[in-house]
Motif scaffolding. Sequence first.
Motif, mmCIF file in Angstrom:
data_model
loop_
_atom_site.group_PDB
_atom_site.id
_atom_site.type_symbol
_atom_site.label_atom_id
_atom_site.label_comp_id
_atom_site.label_asym_id
_atom_site.label_seq_id
_atom_site.Cartn_x
_atom_site.Cartn_y
_atom_site.Cartn_z
ATOM 1 N N ALA A 132 -14.483 -1.987 0.447
ATOM 2 C CA ALA A 132 -13.983 -0.298 0.385
ATOM 3 C C ALA A 132 -15.003 0.383 1.553
ATOM 4 O O ALA A 132 -14.442 1.194 2.270
ATOM 5 C CB ALA A 132 -14.171 0.120 -0.987
ATOM 6 N N GLN A 133 -16.052 -0.038 1.603
ATOM 7 C CA GLN A 133 -16.986 0.618 2.590
ATOM 8 C C GLN A 133 -16.412 0.251 3.986
ATOM 9 O O GLN A 133 -16.405 1.117 5.010
ATOM 10 C CB GLN A 133 -18.385 0.173 2.541
ATOM 11 N N ALA A 134 -16.212 -1.069 4.334
ATOM 12 C CA ALA A 134 -15.427 -0.972 5.519
ATOM 13 C C ALA A 134 -14.359 -0.565 5.899
ATOM 14 O O ALA A 134 -14.103 -0.031 7.034
ATOM 15 C CB ALA A 134 -15.335 -2.698 5.585
ATOM 16 N N ALA A 135 -13.480 -0.226 4.683
ATOM 17 C CA ALA A 135 -12.296 0.426 5.251
ATOM 18 C C ALA A 135 -12.305 1.892 5.478
ATOM 19 O O ALA A 135 -11.867 2.466 6.259
ATOM 20 C CB ALA A 135 -11.253 0.081 3.996
ATOM 21 N N LEU A 136 -13.500 2.561 4.674
ATOM 22 C CA LEU A 136 -13.727 4.007 4.954
ATOM 23 C C LEU A 136 -14.367 4.232 6.206
ATOM 24 O O LEU A 136 -14.053 5.150 6.736
ATOM 25 C CB LEU A 136 -14.805 4.462 3.785
ATOM 26 N N VAL A 188 -9.153 8.884 2.941
ATOM 27 C CA VAL A 188 -9.540 8.251 1.713
ATOM 28 C C VAL A 188 -8.218 7.253 0.968
ATOM 29 O O VAL A 188 -8.333 6.129 0.862
ATOM 30 C CB VAL A 188 -10.237 8.910 0.595
ATOM 31 N N ALA A 189 -7.200 8.013 0.916
ATOM 32 C CA ALA A 189 -6.033 7.610 0.454
ATOM 33 C C ALA A 189 -5.316 6.457 1.354
ATOM 34 O O ALA A 189 -4.798 5.423 0.847
ATOM 35 C CB ALA A 189 -4.904 8.612 0.082
ATOM 36 N N VAL A 190 -5.776 6.744 2.773
ATOM 37 C CA VAL A 190 -4.973 5.599 3.580
ATOM 38 C C VAL A 190 -6.023 4.335 3.564
ATOM 39 O O VAL A 190 -5.413 3.330 3.703
ATOM 40 C CB VAL A 190 -5.161 6.353 5.238
ATOM 41 N N ALA A 191 -7.169 4.612 3.482
ATOM 42 C CA ALA A 191 -8.221 3.799 3.418
ATOM 43 C C ALA A 191 -7.860 2.732 2.207
ATOM 44 O O ALA A 191 -7.817 1.446 2.209
ATOM 45 C CB ALA A 191 -9.572 3.974 3.409
ATOM 46 N N ARG A 192 -7.739 3.246 0.986
ATOM 47 C CA ARG A 192 -7.206 2.661 -0.280
ATOM 48 C C ARG A 192 -5.687 1.871 0.065
ATOM 49 O O ARG A 192 -5.903 0.808 -0.503
ATOM 50 C CB ARG A 192 -7.115 3.818 -1.323
ATOM 51 N N ALA A 193 -5.031 2.500 0.717
ATOM 52 C CA ALA A 193 -3.760 1.694 0.782
ATOM 53 C C ALA A 193 -3.777 0.690 1.660
ATOM 54 O O ALA A 193 -3.204 -0.366 1.432
ATOM 55 C CB ALA A 193 -2.724 2.607 1.498
ATOM 56 N N PHE A 194 -4.777 0.766 2.698
ATOM 57 C CA PHE A 194 -5.039 -0.566 3.664
ATOM 58 C C PHE A 194 -6.256 -1.424 3.247
ATOM 59 O O PHE A 194 -5.828 -2.723 3.831
ATOM 60 C CB PHE A 194 -5.460 -0.023 4.966
ATOM 61 N N VAL A 195 -6.833 -1.396 1.965
ATOM 62 C CA VAL A 195 -8.225 -2.036 1.879
ATOM 63 C C VAL A 195 -7.896 -3.500 1.744
ATOM 64 O O VAL A 195 -8.157 -4.416 1.935
ATOM 65 C CB VAL A 195 -8.896 -1.484 1.006
ATOM 66 N N GLY A 196 -6.666 -3.732 0.890
ATOM 67 C CA GLY A 196 -6.107 -4.822 0.451
ATOM 68 C C GLY A 196 -5.278 -5.896 1.496
ATOM 69 O O GLY A 196 -4.695 -6.765 1.241
ATOM 70 N N ARG A 197 -5.199 -5.279 2.682
ATOM 71 C CA ARG A 197 -4.306 -5.598 3.884
ATOM 72 C C ARG A 197 -3.108 -5.773 3.401
ATOM 73 O O ARG A 197 -2.448 -7.275 3.563
ATOM 74 C CB ARG A 197 -5.094 -7.009 4.447
ATOM 75 N N GLY A 236 0.979 -1.351 -0.062
ATOM 76 C CA GLY A 236 -0.083 0.024 -0.019
ATOM 77 C C GLY A 236 1.148 1.461 -0.060
ATOM 78 O O GLY A 236 1.926 1.214 0.776
ATOM 79 N N ILE A 237 0.332 2.269 -0.664
ATOM 80 C CA ILE A 237 1.468 3.550 -0.686
ATOM 81 C C ILE A 237 0.513 4.835 -0.628
ATOM 82 O O ILE A 237 -0.674 4.677 -1.138
ATOM 83 C CB ILE A 237 1.901 3.602 -2.167
#
Length: 242
Positions: free
Chosen positions: A132-136, A160-169, A98-99
């Motif tokens: 994605a909803q859970a991450a947000l 949002v960028a942090v959620a996107r970086a972590f969503v794939g664990r 994640g970046i």
Amino acid sequence: MAVTVPHPARDPIVRFADVHLDMASDAGMVNILRGISLDIAAGEITAVVGPSGAGKSSLMMVAGGLERATSGRVEVVGRDLGPLDDDARARLRRDHLGIVFQGFHLIPTMTALENVALPLEFADRGDAFEAAQAALERVGLGHRLTHYPAQLSGGEQQRVAVARAFVGRPKLLLADEPTGNLDGATGKQVMDLLFELARAEGATLILITHDMALAERCDRILRIADGLVVGDERMPQALAAQ
């Protein structure tokens, strides 16, 4: 002279062995990384500090497979990046990394939910929007799912960028001055969130920062100057946990 950082007790998730990065410029070839050898352990939170132009961001780009080392060996999550073509590197980032950048890099025509779901859709995940909803919701933006980036504050966009970086664990998170475009209070909230998520997930975090107070919250501080590692300090909280 380059400093070789001793291997940590845990298995390394990032390993550099005599890594060089040369890039062309108007003035000729520039030696950006000049022989870096280091290991970063799984689950470790490492700050990378140093003056502007020292090679901090380049180190992160090489670790993320976004720049190809000129020479030396780079291993990330057990893979030697050297033989991998661009597609294979992209798949490795999708599956394991994640970046988070200083700029938010959100797609302006997509909602927060769509931005976070995008990497999972690329991975053909059938639960992309649910995840994605859970991450947000986890980053406190469950009420902003259908908002576009222009409708969000800077702090919300970085969440949002942090959620996107972590969503794939991801196993490895790379963060390059993630609070650089935020005010102090908002930046602290974002960093608290990054540290909390990284520790909760057991993810390795490499954080590039100029803020020494922030660096001292990490397990380890690597100092970079003139393309070399010139210092490696383990923080008291990391030593106490060993």
